[in-house]
Each structure stands twice: as C-alpha cells, then as structure tokens.
Design a protein around this motif. Structure first.
Motif, PDB file in Angstrom:
ATOM      1  N   ALA A   1       0.880  -1.050   0.091  1.00 24.50           N
ATOM      2  CA  ALA A   1       0.001   0.014  -0.011  1.00 24.50           C
ATOM      3  C   ALA A   1       0.963   1.192  -0.057  1.00 24.50           C
ATOM      4  CB  ALA A   1      -0.876  -0.027   1.181  1.00 24.50           C
ATOM      5  N   ASP A   2       1.518   1.265  -1.252  1.00 23.95           N
ATOM      6  CA  ASP A   2       2.518   2.667  -1.356  1.00 23.95           C
ATOM      7  C   ASP A   2       2.043   3.593  -2.295  1.00 23.95           C
ATOM      8  OD1 ASP A   2       2.954   1.099  -3.470  1.00 23.95           O
ATOM      9  OD2 ASP A   2       5.121   0.596  -3.009  1.00 23.95           O
ATOM     10  N   GLY A   3       1.026   3.206  -2.958  1.00 25.41           N
ATOM     11  CA  GLY A   3       0.479   4.177  -4.001  1.00 25.41           C
ATOM     12  C   GLY A   3       1.364   4.101  -5.411  1.00 25.41           C
ATOM     13  N   LYS A   4       2.233   3.192  -5.257  1.00 27.10           N
ATOM     14  CA  LYS A   4       3.302   3.018  -6.628  1.00 27.10           C
ATOM     15  C   LYS A   4       3.312   1.640  -7.199  1.00 27.10           C
ATOM     16  CE  LYS A   4       6.454   6.372  -4.460  1.00 27.10           C
ATOM     17  NZ  LYS A   4       7.946   6.668  -3.977  1.00 27.10           N
ATOM     18  N   ALA A   5       2.988   0.537  -6.432  1.00 32.24           N
ATOM     19  CA  ALA A   5       3.097  -0.616  -6.971  1.00 32.24           C
ATOM     20  C   ALA A   5       1.859  -0.832  -7.654  1.00 32.24           C
ATOM     21  CB  ALA A   5       3.207  -1.786  -5.890  1.00 32.24           C
ATOM     22  N   VAL A   6       1.966  -1.243  -8.721  1.00 34.39           N
ATOM     23  CA  VAL A   6       0.903  -1.372  -9.764  1.00 34.39           C
ATOM     24  C   VAL A   6       0.377  -3.067  -9.802  1.00 34.39           C
ATOM     25  CG1 VAL A   6      -0.027  -1.424 -12.052  1.00 34.39           C
ATOM     26  CG2 VAL A   6       1.179   0.486 -11.077  1.00 34.39           C
ATOM     27  N   GLY A   7      -1.063  -3.394  -9.877  1.00 32.54           N
ATOM     28  CA  GLY A   7      -1.626  -4.648  -9.828  1.00 32.54           C
ATOM     29  C   GLY A   7      -2.992  -4.341 -10.370  1.00 32.54           C
ATOM     30  N   GLU A   8      -3.711  -5.607 -10.417  1.00 34.32           N
ATOM     31  CA  GLU A   8      -4.957  -5.853 -10.931  1.00 34.32           C
ATOM     32  C   GLU A   8      -5.867  -5.697  -9.720  1.00 34.32           C
ATOM     33  OE1 GLU A   8      -7.993  -8.596 -13.499  1.00 34.32           O
ATOM     34  OE2 GLU A   8      -6.186  -9.555 -12.623  1.00 34.32           O
ATOM     35  N   ILE A   9      -7.175  -5.015  -9.737  1.00 35.27           N
ATOM     36  CA  ILE A   9      -8.054  -4.606  -8.985  1.00 35.27           C
ATOM     37  C   ILE A   9      -8.997  -6.063  -8.807  1.00 35.27           C
ATOM     38  CG2 ILE A   9     -10.032  -3.344  -8.030  1.00 35.27           C
ATOM     39  CD1 ILE A   9      -8.804  -1.039  -9.263  1.00 35.27           C
ATOM     40  N   VAL A  10      -9.041  -6.772  -7.775  1.00 38.07           N
ATOM     41  CA  VAL A  10      -9.909  -7.943  -7.551  1.00 38.07           C
ATOM     42  C   VAL A  10     -11.272  -8.027  -6.474  1.00 38.07           C
ATOM     43  CG1 VAL A  10      -7.998  -9.474  -8.296  1.00 38.07           C
ATOM     44  CG2 VAL A  10      -8.079  -8.824  -5.991  1.00 38.07           C
ATOM     45  N   PHE A  11     -12.067  -8.599  -6.542  1.00 37.40           N
ATOM     46  CA  PHE A  11     -13.233  -8.516  -5.725  1.00 37.40           C
ATOM     47  C   PHE A  11     -13.657  -9.931  -5.267  1.00 37.40           C
ATOM     48  CE2 PHE A  11     -13.776  -5.006  -8.712  1.00 37.40           C
ATOM     49  CZ  PHE A  11     -14.241  -3.878  -8.164  1.00 37.40           C
ATOM     50  N   ARG A  12     -14.129  -9.937  -3.871  1.00 39.52           N
ATOM     51  CA  ARG A  12     -14.801 -11.203  -3.502  1.00 39.52           C
ATOM     52  C   ARG A  12     -15.879 -10.930  -2.618  1.00 39.52           C
ATOM     53  NH1 ARG A  12     -10.196 -13.922  -0.348  1.00 39.52           N
ATOM     54  NH2 ARG A  12      -9.464 -14.937  -2.400  1.00 39.52           N
ATOM     55  N   GLY A  13     -17.118 -11.819  -2.736  1.00 44.98           N
ATOM     56  CA  GLY A  13     -18.059 -11.875  -1.534  1.00 44.98           C
ATOM     57  C   GLY A  13     -19.568 -11.898  -2.295  1.00 44.98           C
ATOM     58  N   ASN A  14     -20.432 -11.022  -1.536  1.00 46.13           N
ATOM     59  CA  ASN A  14     -21.864 -11.589  -1.938  1.00 46.13           C
ATOM     60  C   ASN A  14     -22.370 -10.575  -2.995  1.00 46.13           C
ATOM     61  OD1 ASN A  14     -22.763 -14.008  -0.381  1.00 46.13           O
ATOM     62  ND2 ASN A  14     -22.336 -12.602   1.201  1.00 46.13           N
ATOM     63  N   VAL A  15     -21.601  -9.401  -3.597  1.00 42.03           N
ATOM     64  CA  VAL A  15     -22.195  -8.624  -4.392  1.00 42.03           C
ATOM     65  C   VAL A  15     -21.254  -8.803  -5.662  1.00 42.03           C
ATOM     66  CG1 VAL A  15     -23.292  -7.029  -2.867  1.00 42.03           C
ATOM     67  CG2 VAL A  15     -20.771  -6.647  -3.414  1.00 42.03           C
ATOM     68  N   VAL A  16     -20.791 -10.167  -5.962  1.00 38.90           N
ATOM     69  CA  VAL A  16     -20.158 -10.491  -7.095  1.00 38.90           C
ATOM     70  C   VAL A  16     -21.224 -11.493  -7.877  1.00 38.90           C
ATOM     71  CG1 VAL A  16     -18.214 -11.824  -8.085  1.00 38.90           C
ATOM     72  CG2 VAL A  16     -17.853 -10.152  -6.152  1.00 38.90           C
ATOM     73  N   MET A  17     -21.225 -11.459  -8.992  1.00 34.50           N
ATOM     74  CA  MET A  17     -22.074 -12.094  -9.954  1.00 34.50           C
ATOM     75  C   MET A  17     -21.835 -13.805  -9.691  1.00 34.50           C
ATOM     76  SD  MET A  17     -20.343 -12.153 -13.819  1.00 34.50           S
ATOM     77  CE  MET A  17     -18.632 -12.761 -14.012  1.00 34.50           C
ATOM     78  N   LYS A  18     -23.099 -14.235 -10.277  1.00 34.89           N
ATOM     79  CA  LYS A  18     -22.936 -15.831 -10.264  1.00 34.89           C
ATOM     80  C   LYS A  18     -21.740 -16.383 -11.314  1.00 34.89           C
ATOM     81  CE  LYS A  18     -26.514 -18.516 -10.013  1.00 34.89           C
ATOM     82  NZ  LYS A  18     -28.065 -18.858 -10.096  1.00 34.89           N
ATOM     83  N   GLY A  19     -21.987 -15.574 -12.553  1.00 32.66           N
ATOM     84  CA  GLY A  19     -20.818 -15.839 -13.485  1.00 32.66           C
ATOM     85  C   GLY A  19     -21.371 -15.535 -14.856  1.00 32.66           C
ATOM     86  N   TYR A  20     -20.663 -15.759 -15.859  1.00 36.46           N
ATOM     87  CA  TYR A  20     -21.095 -15.341 -17.149  1.00 36.46           C
ATOM     88  C   TYR A  20     -21.954 -16.568 -17.843  1.00 36.46           C
ATOM     89  CZ  TYR A  20     -17.406 -11.626 -16.889  1.00 36.46           C
ATOM     90  OH  TYR A  20     -16.806 -10.624 -16.797  1.00 36.46           O
ATOM     91  N   LEU A  21     -23.098 -16.041 -18.528  1.00 36.91           N
ATOM     92  CA  LEU A  21     -23.937 -16.809 -19.008  1.00 36.91           C
ATOM     93  C   LEU A  21     -23.409 -17.918 -20.085  1.00 36.91           C
ATOM     94  CD1 LEU A  21     -27.001 -17.916 -19.061  1.00 36.91           C
ATOM     95  CD2 LEU A  21     -27.250 -16.317 -21.184  1.00 36.91           C
ATOM     96  N   LYS A  22     -23.154 -19.343 -19.859  1.00 37.01           N
ATOM     97  CA  LYS A  22     -23.136 -20.216 -20.748  1.00 37.01           C
ATOM     98  C   LYS A  22     -21.339 -19.988 -21.459  1.00 37.01           C
ATOM     99  CE  LYS A  22     -27.505 -21.326 -22.161  1.00 37.01           C
ATOM    100  NZ  LYS A  22     -28.641 -21.299 -23.317  1.00 37.01           N
ATOM    101  N   ASN A  23     -20.684 -19.452 -20.484  1.00 40.78           N
ATOM    102  CA  ASN A  23     -19.164 -19.068 -20.972  1.00 40.78           C
ATOM    103  C   ASN A  23     -18.411 -19.598 -19.743  1.00 40.78           C
ATOM    104  OD1 ASN A  23     -17.015 -17.746 -21.891  1.00 40.78           O
ATOM    105  ND2 ASN A  23     -18.189 -16.004 -22.360  1.00 40.78           N
ATOM    106  N   PRO A  24     -18.065 -20.759 -19.671  1.00 42.63           N
ATOM    107  CA  PRO A  24     -17.013 -21.520 -18.694  1.00 42.63           C
ATOM    108  C   PRO A  24     -15.705 -21.044 -19.086  1.00 42.63           C
ATOM    109  CG  PRO A  24     -17.728 -23.387 -20.339  1.00 42.63           C
ATOM    110  CD  PRO A  24     -18.832 -21.956 -20.528  1.00 42.63           C
TER     111      PRO A  24
END
Length: 417
Positions: A247-270
C-alpha cells in the motif's frame, strides 16, 4: 412513484411506440393484481437478472446476478450515499445499465421518487432540479462533462439545494470534478462493474480533507476508494505472483473483488468464468494501486496500457492532463503503432462547441505542446485526431474501436519525434 420530467413528447412518436407494443406506465400499473401475494425466492442464490457488459473492450458477456447480491446492493446504495426516505432521484443513468446500478430496488426500499427523462441533456437536468425537487442523481463522467460545460442559458447558478451526484466508470477528470463542485454539486466517486452489481467501492470523504486546498480535495476524491458495506473483499494483487501489492500508491496490480455482491458468472461461458474467478477472486481487468490509507486508485484497463519503448503509459493519466486544455471537451487516448517505440499515445479529441476549429493542425500542435508542458515527453501523444468519439448505449467510450482506427492509420514514422 414514477414521474415523466419531459411532457413535450411528440404525440405521433408516442402513438408509434404504443402501436409497436409499448404500454403507458399507468396502464401497466392497472394490469397488476393488488391481491397478489409476494413470495421470496426459495434460495437467495437463484438468479434475479441477466445483464450484458457494454463491450467497451471486447464482445459483451451475459452477467448473471442473484437475489442476495441485489438485496445487499439495494440497501448498500442508500447507506453509502446517505439517502433518506423520500429522496427525489433523477434518472440520467440508463436503467438497463447493470439494472440502473440497483437503484430501482434502492428507491423502492426508501420510498423514493424516480424522475425519468426521455432524453439526457444539461437543460432538462437543470430543469428537473429547479422544478421537481431533485436532490440525487447518478451519471457517468461523460454526462457530468456535459452538465459542467452547459451554457449559462441552460444551467442554474446557484442551485436551489444541495444536489448529490454519484459517478462511476472511468475516473472523472479532475477538471470535471472541479467544475461540478464550483456549480454546487456534491460529487461522490464510486467504482464497480456489471459483474459487481454496479458501484461496489466508494471514495468515502474524510473530515480531515475539509481543510485541504480545492486541488488536493479533487485529487483525493478522484480515487476509487474503499469497499462498499455489502462487499466482503477488495484488493490489488500482483498480476504474476497473485499476492497483494504494497500500500504505497506506486506498486501496480489488478483490482480484485470477493463476496456476495459479485455475480454468479457469465452465461454459458465456462472459459470466461474460469479466467474471471481465478484464484478465488473476481478479476476486474482494471490496473491500479493501493494507497497507504487503503484507498485504491485505477491507473488503467489492462488492455488500455500503452507500452512505448518498454515503458508503461496510463492512458487515463494522459487523458486527465489533456482534459485541462481549454478547447478539449472529450478525449480518449489509445496505443498507435510506432516505427521507433513500438507504440505511442494517440489522442482522439472532441472539441468544445465554441472552439475555433478552422486550423486543425494548429490545434493538434497546440494540444501536443500543452502536453509537453504537463507530462513526461514519452507520454505526449504523437498524433491527435479530431471528431466525435464512439460510445456504447451507456455513454462509455469504445476504446477498442479507437484502437482499431489507430491501427488502420498505420505506424507513426520515425521522423515524427
């Protein structure tokens, strides 16, 4: 309660719509059964809605949402935003865009009033504020830009009351946030995706920011912030090691989420699901940093990073600087092939209505000169193209279309340095 703000609709257009199967809202309500006994779903994991991503970077995908997420987000929105019972909400945000960020359900929960527009223009937005008691609305940055740049004869100053605005999507340029603040709007910056039911992080305002300079307040308020109350997990992870970045405001990465307000998944797209949920996180595809105070900040979409001479360039940061130019109304920066550097920034620009566009080359040179005074030399666009920007139905700029145009233009020649 639904109110139509613009009652000047062409009667012929209305009759045409009705003839095609449309139904007037009041007639629709009359068709309901007042004795209907509502029953909750047997399982909160059951699907409640199917929406499609807007396709700004690739082909749209079907996003399957569940009852639990919709319920949690419907209550999280008013809590995060401080919406009380009876709030008057203006719909500049399309209801089909991620189910209106769940605000149709939020307004039902707080007995709020929805003001619906037939067309989103600065004039009708200000009219609804003046005449219908509007005190809340959500809008993409492109709409805020239109409101902030409205001519005097179409706007109101000062506003009759504090009007709260929630914006999400691409980071609003600091110049737009500043202009909205000067006009009397109180902007809350959020961030999310169709896959997270709309806004799921918020740049929560800290009391200690009140004493900072306006420029510093705008800088801090343009970040994507911290997680919503309904979201369990939020982090920025290294794209290779999958470990949280410092948490230094400089190191770059991908933003990720976890929990109950995340979708079930993409329709018919395994295949897309396997990629999206790799490692037990939902991967946003957005590249960002994590600041010492825990607030995240987007730097770019992973597909929008420009790699010039081996250096990564954030198209968002270049755009934010170019928005400060007095003639720039809208700008989108993408990679263009470059004979020497591999790629170089290419700026697609829409000019303000009062700009003198009689000499496009002079304007392009002036924009590049402005860029050289504000950013590192290798960030400066080597080509500037004028014209309207392609957008989705929700107002998002279609960068994949612009990337294709930049590629079709061919590489920047070595002589253009």
């Amino acid at each position: 309660m639904i109110v139509v703000a613009d009652n000047n609709c062409d009667p012929k257009s209305l009759q045409h719509a009705l003839g095609k199967g449309a139904i007037e809202y009041e007639k629709f309500l009359e068709s309901g059964d007042p004795e209907f006994g509502w029953k909750p779903p047997e399982d909160e994991w059951q699907s409640i809605a199917l929406g499609y991503t807007s396709g700004t970077t690739s082909s749209p995908k079907g996003v399957v949402l569940h009852h639990r997420g919709a319920y949690l987000m419907a209550l999280s929105n008013p809590i995060i935003w401080g919406m009380g019972e009876g709030a008057v909400y203006l719909w500049t945000l399309p209801m089909f865009h991620c189910n209106g960020w769940c605000f149709p359900w939020s307004l039902a929960a707080i007995c709020g009033t929805s003001i619906c527009l037939r067309q989103v223009t600065a004039k009708v937005v200000y009219s609804a504020i003046a005449n219908l008691g509007v005190n809340y609305f959500c809008a993409a940055p492109v709409v805020l830009n239109t409101i902030a740049n409205a001519p005097k004869n179409e706007s109101i100053h000062p506003l009759p009351r504090v009007v709260h605005v929630m914006t999400a999507g691409a980071t609003p340029p600091p110049s737009v946030l500043s202009a909205m603040s000067q006009r009397g709007f109180r902007v809350t910056h959020t961030y999310g995706l169709s896959e997270t039911y709309g806004p799921s992080t918020v740049c929560a305002w800290k009391p200690e920011w009140d004493s900072l300079s306006p420029a510093e307040q705008i800088r801090l308020n343009s970040r994507q912030g911290v997680r919503y109350v309904g979201l369990e997990g939020l982090d920025v992870i290294d794209t290779k090691s999958k470990s949280p970045v410092p948490a230094d405001g400089k190191a770059v990465g991908e933003i990720v989420f976890r929990g109950n307000v995340v979708m079930k998944g993409y329709l018919k797209n395994p295949e897309a699901n396997q990629e999206a949920f790799s490692g037990g996180w939902f991967h946003s595809g957005d590249i960002g940093v994590k600041h010492p105070d825990g607030y995240i900040e987007i730097k770019d979409r992973s597909k929008d990073i420009i790699i010039s001479g081996g250096e990564n360039i954030s198209s968002v940061e270049v755009e934010n600087i170019l928005y400060q130019h007095p003639v720039v109304f809208e700008v989108s920066v993408v990679a263009r092939p470059d004979e020497k550097w591999g790629e170089s920034p290419c700026a697609f620009v829409t000019l303000k209505s009062d700009a003198d566009d009689s000499d496009k080359q002079r304007l392009a040179d002036d924009i590049m000169k402005f860029g050289r005074s504000k950013m590192p030399a290798y960030w400066v666009p080597k080509s500037v193209i004028f014209g309207p920007l392609p957008k989705t139905a929700t107002g998002k700029i279609q960068k994949h279309v612009l990337r294709s145009k930049a590629k079709e233009m061919g590489p920047v020649k070595k002589s253009r340095l």
